[in-house]
Design an enzyme around this catalytic site. Structure first.
Site, PDB file in Angstrom:
ATOM      1  N   LYS A  14      74.809  55.275  44.664  1.00 23.87           N
ATOM      2  CA  LYS A  14      75.312  54.432  43.573  1.00 23.87           C
ATOM      3  C   LYS A  14      76.771  54.743  43.219  1.00 23.87           C
ATOM      4  CE  LYS A  14      72.128  55.608  40.513  1.00 23.87           C
ATOM      5  NZ  LYS A  14      71.251  56.527  41.276  1.00 23.87           N
ATOM      6  N   ARG A  89      68.565  53.687  32.630  1.00 21.44           N
ATOM      7  CA  ARG A  89      67.578  54.477  33.366  1.00 21.44           C
ATOM      8  C   ARG A  89      66.206  54.411  32.710  1.00 21.44           C
ATOM      9  NH1 ARG A  89      71.540  58.258  35.940  1.00 21.44           N
ATOM     10  NH2 ARG A  89      70.487  59.533  37.471  1.00 21.44           N
ATOM     11  N   ARG A 128      74.785  66.706  49.737  1.00 22.21           N
ATOM     12  CA  ARG A 128      75.821  66.566  48.714  1.00 22.21           C
ATOM     13  C   ARG A 128      75.965  67.878  47.932  1.00 22.21           C
ATOM     14  NH1 ARG A 128      75.052  61.663  44.587  1.00 22.21           N
ATOM     15  NH2 ARG A 128      73.919  63.120  43.294  1.00 22.21           N
ATOM     16  N   ARG A 134      77.582  70.286  42.172  1.00 24.56           N
ATOM     17  CA  ARG A 134      76.575  69.895  41.183  1.00 24.56           C
ATOM     18  C   ARG A 134      75.341  70.756  41.346  1.00 24.56           C
ATOM     19  NH1 ARG A 134      75.755  63.477  40.644  1.00 24.56           N
ATOM     20  NH2 ARG A 134      73.836  64.286  39.737  1.00 24.56           N
ATOM     21  N   ARG A 146      63.883  64.982  39.849  1.00 26.16           N
ATOM     22  CA  ARG A 146      64.731  63.811  39.527  1.00 26.16           C
ATOM     23  C   ARG A 146      64.133  62.544  40.137  1.00 26.16           C
ATOM     24  NH1 ARG A 146      70.217  65.772  41.734  1.00 26.16           N
ATOM     25  NH2 ARG A 146      71.008  63.726  41.150  1.00 26.16           N
TER      26      ARG A 146
END
Ligand code: AMP
Length: 190
Positions: A14, A89, A128, A134, A146
């Site tokens: 996204k 969300r 990632r 992160r 998540r």
């Protein structure tokens, strides 16, 4: 005016695609995840509280992100349109967004839903995590939480937007360029 929701599970791409679409269609890109990370980096009270949820892979309270969205919309009164990334969300957030837009004479033009297989999501997020800095991308159990939070609280938005005739599924597997092309075609067809 063009107001898009770029939707999909964590790791669907996204952020990358919203940034690209924002530039391509001259839309203000609003990522609640980026806004929250800015608050965390600045060690604000909001950031310190939000970090507790983010580090567990849970959502931050609806009221926190809805207030952020209001602030961003007010900051861009002459925008050509907005692209929302990672927001809404929950159904409550989607309802709040509709109300805020309506009060400003706007509405969501379409919800672009990136479709990616679950194992591919986990692989992308772990990859990632090697470079993003992160912490919520580094731990497989947090990543799985998540995705589970997405399935329970966020995926119901598919029905929410379908019922309004605004749901646009887009294949989210393939290269960044291939997916970007498909998104551009979908937006042009709106
Ligand atoms: P993202 O960068 O979109 O993956 O967001 C990172 C984390 O920030 C999420 O896992 C949530 O903890 C939090 N977050 C971002 N956007 C929202 C939202 N709209 N509602 C609640 N929590 C959010």
């Amino acid at each position: 005016m063009l107001n898009l929701v770029l939707f999909g599970p964590p790791g669907a791409g996204k952020g990358t695609q919203a940034e690209f679409l924002g530039k391509n269609f001259n839309l203000v890109h609003i990522s609640t995840g980026d806004l929250l990370r800015t608050e965390i980096a600045a060690k604000t009270h909001l950031g310190i509280e939000a970090k507790k949820n983010i580090d567990k892979g849970e959502l931050v309270p609806d009221s926190v992100v809805v207030d952020m969205i209001k602030g961003k919309l007010n900051a861009h009164p002459t925008a050509n349109g907005f692209i929302f990334d990672g927001f809404p969300r929950t159904v409550a957030q989607a309802e709040a967004l509709d109300l805020i837009l309506e009060q400003n004479g706007m509405e969501i033009s379409g919800m672009l839903c990136l479709q990616v297989e679950k194992q591919e999501l986990i692989n992308r997020l772990l990859n990632r995590g090697l470079t993003s800095g992160r912490s919520d991308d580094r731990d497989q159990s947090i990543i799985e939480n998540r995705i589970s939070v997405y399935e329970r609280k966020t995926a119901p938005l598919i029905e929410f937007y379908k019922s309004k005739g605004k749901y646009i599924p887009v294949e989210g597997m393939g290269t960044v360029e291939e997916i970007a092309d498909k998104l551009v075609q979908s937006v042009k067809a709106l």
